[in-house]
Design a protein around this motif. Structure first.
Motif, PDB file in Angstrom:
ATOM      1  N   GLN A   1      40.870  25.974  39.503  1.00 47.05           N
ATOM      2  CA  GLN A   1      39.183  26.066  39.440  1.00 47.05           C
ATOM      3  C   GLN A   1      38.901  24.282  39.722  1.00 47.05           C
ATOM      4  OE1 GLN A   1      38.510  24.715  35.816  1.00 47.05           O
ATOM      5  NE2 GLN A   1      36.033  23.948  37.409  1.00 47.05           N
ATOM      6  N   ARG A   2      40.524  23.648  38.825  1.00 44.26           N
ATOM      7  CA  ARG A   2      40.092  22.706  38.899  1.00 44.26           C
ATOM      8  C   ARG A   2      40.174  21.537  40.098  1.00 44.26           C
ATOM      9  NH1 ARG A   2      43.738  21.903  33.866  1.00 44.26           N
ATOM     10  NH2 ARG A   2      42.279  22.012  31.968  1.00 44.26           N
ATOM     11  N   ALA A   3      41.034  22.780  40.987  1.00 44.35           N
ATOM     12  CA  ALA A   3      41.590  22.149  42.607  1.00 44.35           C
ATOM     13  C   ALA A   3      40.199  22.580  43.895  1.00 44.35           C
ATOM     14  CB  ALA A   3      42.323  22.627  43.226  1.00 44.35           C
ATOM     15  N   SER A   4      39.498  23.499  43.414  1.00 40.50           N
ATOM     16  CA  SER A   4      38.084  23.740  43.861  1.00 40.50           C
ATOM     17  C   SER A   4      36.863  23.235  43.538  1.00 40.50           C
ATOM     18  CB  SER A   4      37.871  25.117  44.395  1.00 40.50           C
ATOM     19  OG  SER A   4      38.140  25.642  42.835  1.00 40.50           O
ATOM     20  N   ALA A   5      36.638  22.482  41.836  1.00 42.12           N
ATOM     21  CA  ALA A   5      35.123  22.051  41.799  1.00 42.12           C
ATOM     22  C   ALA A   5      34.604  20.733  42.509  1.00 42.12           C
ATOM     23  CB  ALA A   5      35.862  21.639  40.632  1.00 42.12           C
ATOM     24  N   ALA A   6      35.293  19.887  43.186  1.00 37.93           N
ATOM     25  CA  ALA A   6      35.130  18.743  44.430  1.00 37.93           C
ATOM     26  C   ALA A   6      34.404  19.565  45.826  1.00 37.93           C
ATOM     27  CB  ALA A   6      35.863  17.973  44.436  1.00 37.93           C
ATOM     28  N   GLY A   7      34.845  20.951  46.117  1.00 41.99           N
ATOM     29  CA  GLY A   7      35.235  21.033  47.207  1.00 41.99           C
ATOM     30  C   GLY A   7      35.459  22.319  47.909  1.00 41.99           C
ATOM     31  N   GLN A   8      34.756  23.323  48.967  1.00 37.92           N
ATOM     32  CA  GLN A   8      35.603  25.048  48.916  1.00 37.92           C
ATOM     33  C   GLN A   8      35.623  24.376  50.384  1.00 37.92           C
ATOM     34  OE1 GLN A   8      32.628  28.273  48.354  1.00 37.92           O
ATOM     35  NE2 GLN A   8      30.583  27.027  48.293  1.00 37.92           N
ATOM     36  N   TYR A   9      36.598  25.533  50.621  1.00 40.09           N
ATOM     37  CA  TYR A   9      36.887  26.339  51.523  1.00 40.09           C
ATOM     38  C   TYR A   9      37.834  27.173  52.317  1.00 40.09           C
ATOM     39  CZ  TYR A   9      36.910  20.681  52.218  1.00 40.09           C
ATOM     40  OH  TYR A   9      36.860  19.741  51.673  1.00 40.09           O
ATOM     41  N   PRO A  10      36.713  28.407  52.115  1.00 44.29           N
ATOM     42  CA  PRO A  10      37.284  29.746  52.059  1.00 44.29           C
ATOM     43  C   PRO A  10      38.145  29.551  53.608  1.00 44.29           C
ATOM     44  CG  PRO A  10      35.118  29.082  50.383  1.00 44.29           C
ATOM     45  CD  PRO A  10      35.290  27.642  51.209  1.00 44.29           C
TER      46      PRO A  10
ATOM     47  N   LEU B   1      43.796  37.402  46.399  1.00 43.33           N
ATOM     48  CA  LEU B   1      43.412  36.328  46.715  1.00 43.33           C
ATOM     49  C   LEU B   1      42.709  35.265  45.637  1.00 43.33           C
ATOM     50  CD1 LEU B   1      40.231  37.110  48.877  1.00 43.33           C
ATOM     51  CD2 LEU B   1      43.262  36.712  49.447  1.00 43.33           C
ATOM     52  N   GLY B   2      41.872  34.017  45.342  1.00 40.00           N
ATOM     53  CA  GLY B   2      42.903  33.297  44.279  1.00 40.00           C
ATOM     54  C   GLY B   2      41.865  32.201  44.254  1.00 40.00           C
ATOM     55  N   ILE B   3      40.826  31.835  43.364  1.00 39.57           N
ATOM     56  CA  ILE B   3      39.218  30.724  43.572  1.00 39.57           C
ATOM     57  C   ILE B   3      39.248  30.181  44.710  1.00 39.57           C
ATOM     58  CG2 ILE B   3      37.804  29.400  41.896  1.00 39.57           C
ATOM     59  CD1 ILE B   3      38.992  30.265  39.425  1.00 39.57           C
ATOM     60  N   GLY B   4      38.345  30.618  45.262  1.00 39.66           N
ATOM     61  CA  GLY B   4      38.188  29.402  46.772  1.00 39.66           C
ATOM     62  C   GLY B   4      38.251  29.832  47.835  1.00 39.66           C
ATOM     63  N   ASP B   5      39.249  31.270  48.527  1.00 40.91           N
ATOM     64  CA  ASP B   5      39.689  31.124  49.264  1.00 40.91           C
ATOM     65  C   ASP B   5      38.739  32.134  49.743  1.00 40.91           C
ATOM     66  OD1 ASP B   5      42.441  30.886  48.896  1.00 40.91           O
ATOM     67  OD2 ASP B   5      43.068  32.705  47.530  1.00 40.91           O
ATOM     68  N   ALA B   6      37.004  33.228  49.200  1.00 37.91           N
ATOM     69  CA  ALA B   6      36.609  33.445  49.819  1.00 37.91           C
ATOM     70  C   ALA B   6      35.538  34.137  49.121  1.00 37.91           C
ATOM     71  CB  ALA B   6      37.282  35.487  50.278  1.00 37.91           C
ATOM     72  N   PHE B   7      34.294  33.741  50.457  1.00 36.63           N
ATOM     73  CA  PHE B   7      32.656  33.980  50.027  1.00 36.63           C
ATOM     74  C   PHE B   7      33.011  35.706  49.686  1.00 36.63           C
ATOM     75  CE2 PHE B   7      32.267  30.029  52.566  1.00 36.63           C
ATOM     76  CZ  PHE B   7      31.379  29.240  51.648  1.00 36.63           C
ATOM     77  N   ASN B   8      32.125  36.178  48.520  1.00 34.42           N
ATOM     78  CA  ASN B   8      31.592  37.203  48.407  1.00 34.42           C
ATOM     79  C   ASN B   8      30.402  37.636  48.359  1.00 34.42           C
ATOM     80  OD1 ASN B   8      32.287  40.387  47.928  1.00 34.42           O
ATOM     81  ND2 ASN B   8      34.124  40.110  46.273  1.00 34.42           N
ATOM     82  N   ALA B   9      29.738  38.895  49.132  1.00 34.35           N
ATOM     83  CA  ALA B   9      28.237  39.101  49.284  1.00 34.35           C
ATOM     84  C   ALA B   9      28.129  40.766  48.799  1.00 34.35           C
ATOM     85  CB  ALA B   9      27.474  38.910  50.435  1.00 34.35           C
ATOM     86  N   ARG B  10      27.874  40.627  47.410  1.00 29.22           N
ATOM     87  CA  ARG B  10      27.743  42.158  47.015  1.00 29.22           C
ATOM     88  C   ARG B  10      26.881  42.219  46.730  1.00 29.22           C
ATOM     89  NH1 ARG B  10      32.985  42.424  42.703  1.00 29.22           N
ATOM     90  NH2 ARG B  10      32.298  44.806  43.387  1.00 29.22           N
ATOM     91  N   VAL B  11      26.668  43.685  46.955  1.00 28.10           N
ATOM     92  CA  VAL B  11      25.007  44.697  46.959  1.00 28.10           C
ATOM     93  C   VAL B  11      25.730  46.504  47.065  1.00 28.10           C
ATOM     94  CG1 VAL B  11      24.975  44.703  49.652  1.00 28.10           C
ATOM     95  CG2 VAL B  11      23.156  45.716  47.865  1.00 28.10           C
ATOM     96  N   ALA B  12      24.886  47.089  46.183  1.00 25.91           N
ATOM     97  CA  ALA B  12      25.195  48.805  46.252  1.00 25.91           C
ATOM     98  C   ALA B  12      25.819  49.297  47.569  1.00 25.91           C
ATOM     99  CB  ALA B  12      24.836  48.796  45.106  1.00 25.91           C
ATOM    100  N   GLY B  13      26.046  49.953  47.903  1.00 32.41           N
ATOM    101  CA  GLY B  13      26.530  50.874  49.680  1.00 32.41           C
ATOM    102  C   GLY B  13      26.957  49.388  50.392  1.00 32.41           C
ATOM    103  N   ASN B  14      27.188  48.066  49.969  1.00 31.99           N
ATOM    104  CA  ASN B  14      28.058  46.661  51.461  1.00 31.99           C
ATOM    105  C   ASN B  14      26.822  47.575  52.527  1.00 31.99           C
ATOM    106  OD1 ASN B  14      30.340  49.713  50.848  1.00 31.99           O
ATOM    107  ND2 ASN B  14      29.904  49.248  52.633  1.00 31.99           N
TER     108      ASN B  14
END
Length: 243
Positions: free
Chosen positions: A80-89, A109-122
């Motif tokens: 969390q601390r390492a990715s607070a200033a910027g993210q590179y998923p 995966l860790g924090i900052g590794d991937a975006f995740n869009a979640r919705v029922a039934g993808n």
């Protein structure tokens, strides 16, 4: 008496030396922890060096670790601390809201590794597509992963023609996958095999829709900058497989 005092003095000096060493080690540990924290999240340089295929391989390898109970030890606060200033998923995943299928956990995966869009039934909609375009074109992600799962409640609802508020319109988007699924057995939500086959078809149709409805993502994939792939997560085995 003199001997006793000498020993006491020696013990005192020894204690001070030891205390000093402990203090130095403690300071070193703190610095080391800080360095570890800065390296905990995915950096832009490390992400940009990956190919889309390597991102897929890493996610599947993470899932193998998860399924075997051998996840990497993680310090989420450091991430969390390492990715607070910027993210590179490296990826964006479109997954179901099912509480048993969090892609970050099941792909280790860790924090900052991937975006995740979640919705029922993808399912795919304009907002999801916009999020994917942001993730890839703006933020630099290399992979769009659609992940369905076995025993999907949204798929069952579509098969059963559920009518319930806004859910009615959502499951209607899954119904084309029912019609496209070639299956000769019992075509009901009571048949787990049929439900899973529809879920799989729903994933392949979502991948097709992403390419058709987003010229940006289609062009990025054609030029080799990203890959768009589908997958299924088995709730019973904890395994992710590409479809």
């Amino acid at each position: 008496m003199t001997l006793y005092c000498g020993c006491r003095e020696m013990n005192r000096r020894s204690f001070l030396r030891t205390s000093g060493a402990v203090a130095i080690l403690a300071a070193t540990d703190v610095a080391g922890s800080e360095s570890t924290a800065h390296a905990a999240a995915l950096t832009q340089q490390a992400r940009d060096a990956l190919t889309p295929g390597e991102v897929i391989s890493r996610m599947l390898a993470g899932n193998e670790r998860f399924a075997a109970g051998n996840q990497k030890p993680r310090d989420f606060l450091a991430e969390q601390r390492a990715s607070a200033a910027g993210q590179y998923p490296a990826a964006i995943a479109l997954t179901c809201v099912d509480s048993r299928a969090p892609v970050e956990v099941i792909c280790d995966l860790g924090i900052g590794d991937a975006f995740n869009a979640r919705v029922a039934g993808n399912i795919v909609n304009d907002d999801i597509l916009g999020s994917m375009e942001f993730a890839c074109m703006v933020a630099g992600a290399k992979l769009v992963l659609v992940m369905g799962h076995t025993a999907c409640g949204a798929v069952k609802g579509a098969i059963d023609d559920v009518v319930l508020g806004n859910l009615t319109g959502l499951v209607a988007k899954i119904r084309p996958a029912i019609r496209e699924t070639a299956y000769k057995g019992q075509r009901t939500s009571a048949n787990p095999e049929f439900v899973d086959q529809v879920a799989r078809t729903n994933v392949t149709m979502a991948v097709k829709q992403i390419r058709e409805r987003s010229p940006i993502l289609r062009e990025m994939e054609t030029s080799g900058k990203i890959k768009v792939v589908g997958s299924m997560y088995d709730l019973a085995t904890a395994k992710v497989t590409l479809v």
